[in-house]
Design a protein around this motif. Structure first.
Motif, PDB file in Angstrom:
ATOM      1  N   MET A   1       0.793  -1.132   0.232  1.00 39.25           N
ATOM      2  CA  MET A   1       0.014   0.068  -0.049  1.00 39.25           C
ATOM      3  C   MET A   1       0.813   1.265  -0.134  1.00 39.25           C
ATOM      4  O   MET A   1       1.875   1.410   0.633  1.00 39.25           O
ATOM      5  N   ILE A   2       0.510   2.207  -0.874  1.00 38.39           N
ATOM      6  CA  ILE A   2       1.315   3.509  -0.952  1.00 38.39           C
ATOM      7  C   ILE A   2       0.297   4.498  -0.028  1.00 38.39           C
ATOM      8  O   ILE A   2      -0.481   4.785  -0.367  1.00 38.39           O
ATOM      9  N   LEU A   3       1.245   5.355   0.721  1.00 39.08           N
ATOM     10  CA  LEU A   3       0.635   6.239   1.559  1.00 39.08           C
ATOM     11  C   LEU A   3       0.988   7.702   0.779  1.00 39.08           C
ATOM     12  O   LEU A   3       2.068   8.030   0.324  1.00 39.08           O
ATOM     13  N   ALA A   4      -0.266   8.297   0.727  1.00 36.38           N
ATOM     14  CA  ALA A   4      -0.040   9.615   0.089  1.00 36.38           C
ATOM     15  C   ALA A   4       0.539  10.654   1.197  1.00 36.38           C
ATOM     16  O   ALA A   4      -0.044  10.840   2.190  1.00 36.38           O
ATOM     17  N   PHE A   5       1.576  11.513   0.801  1.00 36.50           N
ATOM     18  CA  PHE A   5       1.871  12.412   1.796  1.00 36.50           C
ATOM     19  C   PHE A   5       1.266  13.835   1.601  1.00 36.50           C
ATOM     20  O   PHE A   5       0.809  14.031   0.424  1.00 36.50           O
ATOM     21  N   PRO A   6       1.089  14.557   2.741  1.00 36.78           N
ATOM     22  CA  PRO A   6       0.462  15.537   2.684  1.00 36.78           C
ATOM     23  C   PRO A   6       0.914  16.733   1.786  1.00 36.78           C
ATOM     24  O   PRO A   6       2.082  16.789   1.783  1.00 36.78           O
ATOM     25  N   SER A   7       0.279  17.615   1.146  1.00 38.60           N
ATOM     26  CA  SER A   7       0.864  18.547   0.415  1.00 38.60           C
ATOM     27  C   SER A   7       1.305  19.702   1.386  1.00 38.60           C
ATOM     28  O   SER A   7       0.941  19.624   2.694  1.00 38.60           O
ATOM     29  N   PRO A   8       2.153  20.736   0.813  1.00 33.09           N
ATOM     30  CA  PRO A   8       2.654  21.724   1.748  1.00 33.09           C
ATOM     31  C   PRO A   8       1.482  22.332   2.459  1.00 33.09           C
ATOM     32  O   PRO A   8       1.564  23.059   3.531  1.00 33.09           O
ATOM     33  N   TYR A   9       0.372  22.713   1.594  1.00 27.01           N
ATOM     34  CA  TYR A   9      -0.953  23.436   2.066  1.00 27.01           C
ATOM     35  C   TYR A   9      -1.382  22.917   3.295  1.00 27.01           C
ATOM     36  O   TYR A   9      -1.635  23.233   4.246  1.00 27.01           O
ATOM     37  N   GLU A  10      -1.590  21.353   3.183  1.00 29.43           N
ATOM     38  CA  GLU A  10      -2.007  20.611   4.171  1.00 29.43           C
ATOM     39  C   GLU A  10      -1.155  20.576   5.479  1.00 29.43           C
ATOM     40  O   GLU A  10      -1.884  20.534   6.603  1.00 29.43           O
ATOM     41  N   ARG A  11       0.287  20.484   5.061  1.00 27.39           N
ATOM     42  CA  ARG A  11       0.959  20.553   6.598  1.00 27.39           C
ATOM     43  C   ARG A  11       0.754  21.721   7.210  1.00 27.39           C
ATOM     44  O   ARG A  11       0.754  21.876   8.296  1.00 27.39           O
ATOM     45  N   LEU A  12       0.720  22.856   6.239  1.00 33.21           N
ATOM     46  CA  LEU A  12       0.652  24.514   6.980  1.00 33.21           C
ATOM     47  C   LEU A  12      -0.774  24.272   7.602  1.00 33.21           C
ATOM     48  O   LEU A  12      -0.928  24.763   8.799  1.00 33.21           O
ATOM     49  N   SER A  13      -1.645  23.982   7.265  1.00 38.47           N
ATOM     50  CA  SER A  13      -3.168  23.870   7.702  1.00 38.47           C
ATOM     51  C   SER A  13      -3.287  23.101   9.028  1.00 38.47           C
ATOM     52  O   SER A  13      -3.670  23.473  10.091  1.00 38.47           O
ATOM     53  N   ARG A  14      -2.584  21.997   8.980  1.00 36.95           N
ATOM     54  CA  ARG A  14      -2.458  21.092  10.381  1.00 36.95           C
ATOM     55  C   ARG A  14      -1.704  21.894  11.348  1.00 36.95           C
ATOM     56  O   ARG A  14      -1.915  21.805  12.504  1.00 36.95           O
ATOM     57  N   ARG A  15      -0.581  22.630  11.041  1.00 36.84           N
ATOM     58  CA  ARG A  15       0.121  23.325  11.966  1.00 36.84           C
ATOM     59  C   ARG A  15      -0.616  24.118  12.776  1.00 36.84           C
ATOM     60  O   ARG A  15      -0.601  24.301  13.768  1.00 36.84           O
ATOM     61  N   VAL A  16      -1.387  25.077  11.789  1.00 30.97           N
ATOM     62  CA  VAL A  16      -1.952  26.093  12.257  1.00 30.97           C
ATOM     63  C   VAL A  16      -3.297  25.593  13.229  1.00 30.97           C
ATOM     64  O   VAL A  16      -3.588  26.214  14.345  1.00 30.97           O
ATOM     65  N   SER A  17      -3.907  24.477  12.733  1.00 27.58           N
ATOM     66  CA  SER A  17      -4.825  23.845  13.430  1.00 27.58           C
ATOM     67  C   SER A  17      -4.598  23.458  14.875  1.00 27.58           C
ATOM     68  O   SER A  17      -5.112  23.442  15.902  1.00 27.58           O
ATOM     69  N   ARG A  18      -3.338  22.629  15.094  1.00 24.24           N
ATOM     70  CA  ARG A  18      -2.795  22.320  16.246  1.00 24.24           C
ATOM     71  C   ARG A  18      -2.552  23.481  17.290  1.00 24.24           C
ATOM     72  O   ARG A  18      -2.767  23.267  18.345  1.00 24.24           O
ATOM     73  N   ALA A  19      -1.967  24.464  16.545  1.00 27.55           N
ATOM     74  CA  ALA A  19      -1.671  25.769  17.655  1.00 27.55           C
ATOM     75  C   ALA A  19      -3.077  26.204  17.962  1.00 27.55           C
ATOM     76  O   ALA A  19      -3.126  26.567  19.286  1.00 27.55           O
ATOM     77  N   ILE A  20      -3.984  26.300  17.082  1.00 22.40           N
ATOM     78  CA  ILE A  20      -5.182  26.782  17.587  1.00 22.40           C
ATOM     79  C   ILE A  20      -6.020  25.671  18.708  1.00 22.40           C
ATOM     80  O   ILE A  20      -6.524  26.493  19.746  1.00 22.40           O
TER      81      ILE A  20
END
Length: 79
Positions: A1-20
């Motif tokens: 199974m091949i896992l898709a890596f999150p896009s740079p935008y998704e990584r940024l969005s996740r970082r901001v979400s965790r901070a919130i």
């Protein structure tokens, strides 16, 4: 199974979400978010525009690379 890596935008969005989420857990209703090296201006602008569309969120630009986010606590968070 091949896992898709999150896009740079998704990584940024996740970082901001965790901070919130972290700020909310500490009962703060504001925080400063800074664009990190490697995060593109396009991704940053796109996410800030998305956050600005949220009715309960206020986005205040400090510089081109950092913002102040503030929001109101939900009724369940204030209890």
């Amino acid at each position: 199974m091949i896992l898709a890596f999150p896009s740079p935008y998704e990584r940024l969005s996740r970082r901001v979400s965790r901070a919130i989420q972290s700020a909310t857990c500490h009962r703060r209703q504001q925080l400063v978010i800074m664009r990190q090296p490697g995060e593109t201006q396009d991704d940053w602008s796109r996410l800030m525009a998305c956050l600005a569309r949220e009715a309960a969120v206020s986005v205040i630009s400090i510089t081109a690379d950092d913002i102040l986010l503030s929001w109101r606590a939900r009724a369940t968070e204030s209890a």
